[in-house]
Structures are given as C-alpha cells and as structure tokens.
Design a protein around this motif. Sequence first.
Motif, PDB file in Angstrom:
ATOM      1  N   UNK A  20      11.651   1.554  19.450  1.00 23.56           N
ATOM      2  CA  UNK A  20      11.688   0.311  19.476  1.00 23.56           C
ATOM      3  C   UNK A  20      13.235  -0.026  18.968  1.00 23.56           C
ATOM      4  N   UNK A  21      13.246  -1.315  18.693  1.00 21.94           N
ATOM      5  CA  UNK A  21      14.587  -1.797  18.399  1.00 21.94           C
ATOM      6  C   UNK A  21      14.867  -1.734  17.046  1.00 21.94           C
ATOM      7  N   UNK A  22      16.347  -1.525  16.646  1.00 19.02           N
ATOM      8  CA  UNK A  22      16.766  -1.565  15.301  1.00 19.02           C
ATOM      9  C   UNK A  22      18.227  -2.455  15.347  1.00 19.02           C
ATOM     10  N   UNK A  23      18.710  -2.432  14.119  1.00 19.56           N
ATOM     11  CA  UNK A  23      19.886  -3.173  14.046  1.00 19.56           C
ATOM     12  C   UNK A  23      21.138  -2.318  13.436  1.00 19.56           C
ATOM     13  N   UNK A  24      21.293  -1.117  13.947  1.00 21.14           N
ATOM     14  CA  UNK A  24      22.319  -0.340  13.454  1.00 21.14           C
ATOM     15  C   UNK A  24      23.517  -0.708  14.226  1.00 21.14           C
ATOM     16  N   UNK A  25      24.511  -0.805  13.210  1.00 20.19           N
ATOM     17  CA  UNK A  25      25.854  -1.277  13.885  1.00 20.19           C
ATOM     18  C   UNK A  25      26.561  -0.336  14.956  1.00 20.19           C
ATOM     19  N   UNK A  26      27.440  -0.695  15.897  1.00 21.04           N
ATOM     20  CA  UNK A  26      27.872   0.208  16.611  1.00 21.04           C
ATOM     21  C   UNK A  26      28.630   1.341  16.119  1.00 21.04           C
ATOM     22  N   UNK A  27      28.326   2.526  16.895  1.00 19.50           N
ATOM     23  CA  UNK A  27      29.018   3.883  16.313  1.00 19.50           C
ATOM     24  C   UNK A  27      30.196   4.113  17.334  1.00 19.50           C
ATOM     25  N   UNK A  28      30.780   3.263  18.010  1.00 19.24           N
ATOM     26  CA  UNK A  28      31.622   3.949  19.122  1.00 19.24           C
ATOM     27  C   UNK A  28      32.959   4.399  18.512  1.00 19.24           C
ATOM     28  N   UNK A  29      33.155   3.903  17.541  1.00 14.46           N
ATOM     29  CA  UNK A  29      34.500   4.354  16.956  1.00 14.46           C
ATOM     30  C   UNK A  29      34.679   5.509  15.971  1.00 14.46           C
ATOM     31  N   UNK A  30      33.182   6.249  15.639  1.00 10.45           N
ATOM     32  CA  UNK A  30      33.295   7.281  14.706  1.00 10.45           C
ATOM     33  C   UNK A  30      33.567   8.708  15.328  1.00 10.45           C
ATOM     34  N   UNK A  31      34.416   9.329  14.371  1.00 13.15           N
ATOM     35  CA  UNK A  31      34.377  10.847  14.767  1.00 13.15           C
ATOM     36  C   UNK A  31      33.419  11.686  14.078  1.00 13.15           C
ATOM     37  N   UNK A  32      32.509  12.112  14.848  1.00 12.65           N
ATOM     38  CA  UNK A  32      31.441  12.743  14.115  1.00 12.65           C
ATOM     39  C   UNK A  32      31.627  14.510  14.107  1.00 12.65           C
ATOM     40  N   UNK A  33      32.798  14.890  14.781  1.00 14.49           N
ATOM     41  CA  UNK A  33      33.012  16.409  14.747  1.00 14.49           C
ATOM     42  C   UNK A  33      33.017  16.715  13.040  1.00 14.49           C
ATOM     43  N   UNK A  34      33.398  16.081  12.039  1.00 11.29           N
ATOM     44  CA  UNK A  34      33.469  16.754  10.902  1.00 11.29           C
ATOM     45  C   UNK A  34      31.947  16.814  10.298  1.00 11.29           C
ATOM     46  N   UNK A  35      30.949  16.254  10.773  1.00 13.36           N
ATOM     47  CA  UNK A  35      29.817  16.616  10.493  1.00 13.36           C
ATOM     48  C   UNK A  35      29.170  17.919  10.914  1.00 13.36           C
ATOM     49  N   UNK A  36      29.772  18.975  11.557  1.00 12.06           N
ATOM     50  CA  UNK A  36      29.492  20.225  12.083  1.00 12.06           C
ATOM     51  C   UNK A  36      30.198  20.931  11.191  1.00 12.06           C
ATOM     52  N   UNK A  37      29.384  22.272  11.129  1.00 10.49           N
ATOM     53  CA  UNK A  37      30.068  23.284  10.319  1.00 10.49           C
ATOM     54  C   UNK A  37      31.507  23.798  10.756  1.00 10.49           C
ATOM     55  N   UNK A  38      32.522  24.162  10.111  1.00  5.30           N
ATOM     56  CA  UNK A  38      33.726  24.749  10.474  1.00  5.30           C
ATOM     57  C   UNK A  38      33.314  26.259  10.575  1.00  5.30           C
TER      58      UNK A  38
END
Length: 199
Positions: A20-38
């Motif tokens: 269904x719908x929620x109200x999370x703000x836009x994530x377009x500008x986030x760099x998510x690569x840091x959330x995966x292991x090196x």
Amino acid sequence: MRRGILGAVAGLALIVGCAGETSTPSSASKDLSKYLPTEKQLSDVGAEQRQAPASFAAEWINPLVLAPQCEGERPWERAFPNDAQATARTGELLVWQLVAAYDGYSGERVLSTVDAALICGDAAEPGVPQRFSVSSVADPQIGFCRRFRAAGMSSCALVFARGDRVLAIRTDSTNIDATAQQAELTRLAPTFAAAFDQD
C-alpha cells in the motif's frame, strides 16, 4: 542460471506490487553502495568479491527472483528504486546482492510486502517457500528458499530492512541444495548486516 536471473525482471519492484502507500521521502540522491560489504570484509569471511558495489538497473541482478507475484497494482513503475548491486563468490555459490530504496516505501514496508508475496505463493504452491531467519542479526528480516523443479534449481534469499532501505542477498544452484544455501547465507548474514546497518 541466466534464465533464473532474467526471468524475474521486476525484482524487489515485483514485491512492492503487493504494498500500500506510505510517506517515505524520495531516495533519488542517495549513494547506497556503502551498504554492501567491501572486498576486505568479504575476504575476512572466506568470500571473494566478483563485482564491486555499483548502481545498475534493478532488474539486472535480482536477489528476489524467488518471491511470487501478488495480484494488484504495480506501483514500482512510479517508485523506481535507487540501488546498489554486487556479486560475490563463496565456495561454489554466487551471492547476488541488492540494496534498494523505493520512493514512497520504507524498508519495513517493503519487507511486509515480501511477506505478503510469500503468502500469495503459499496459496498458489502449498509448502513453498521454506522460510528461515538469522538469530544473530537484529534487523527486521525474512529468509526463504524455493525449489524450481522445471529448472532443477534451488534458491534462497535473505532480506533485511533498515530505515528507508532494503538489503536482499540470494544464492541459487542446480547442485547445491537449499539447506546448504540457507546455511551459507546464515553464516554470511552478520557481515552483510554490519555493512547494511551503517548510518
């Protein structure tokens, strides 16, 4: 293997079709690569990085190929995720990895849609999927395995939620059964969770 990867083009987006719908703000500008292991973090647990974290179209590497599709709208077309994807090898298994944040969906809301999709799958295919969880990881999570008889393939996925993002990791194999894949994902889970839980 390629058929399995490309056969579920919608990925996490497919799962969000149950939401269904929620109200999370836009994530377009986030760099998510840091959330995966090196590479070093993976090496420390006996895994080898095959593809470093980077942003791609979410359909390319699809850790949630296992999740059945629920009926209803497909809101992912209006909420395409910001994402980071990678692959690693552990023994004979490839580990497909995806961190994603969808516009309008918190991580826990996406996780609840994964649960709903699995219920849809249970109704359509009794006894499938097989669920599991990892007690050493505190994040909200869902783990599940499925057997694709036509392809002769077993697959497992583990999905975590934190804040506005989701982490999904997946293995699949024609010669390593779901029990062994589940055990390997369980072993690797704390390493992935440590990277994923960074603020």
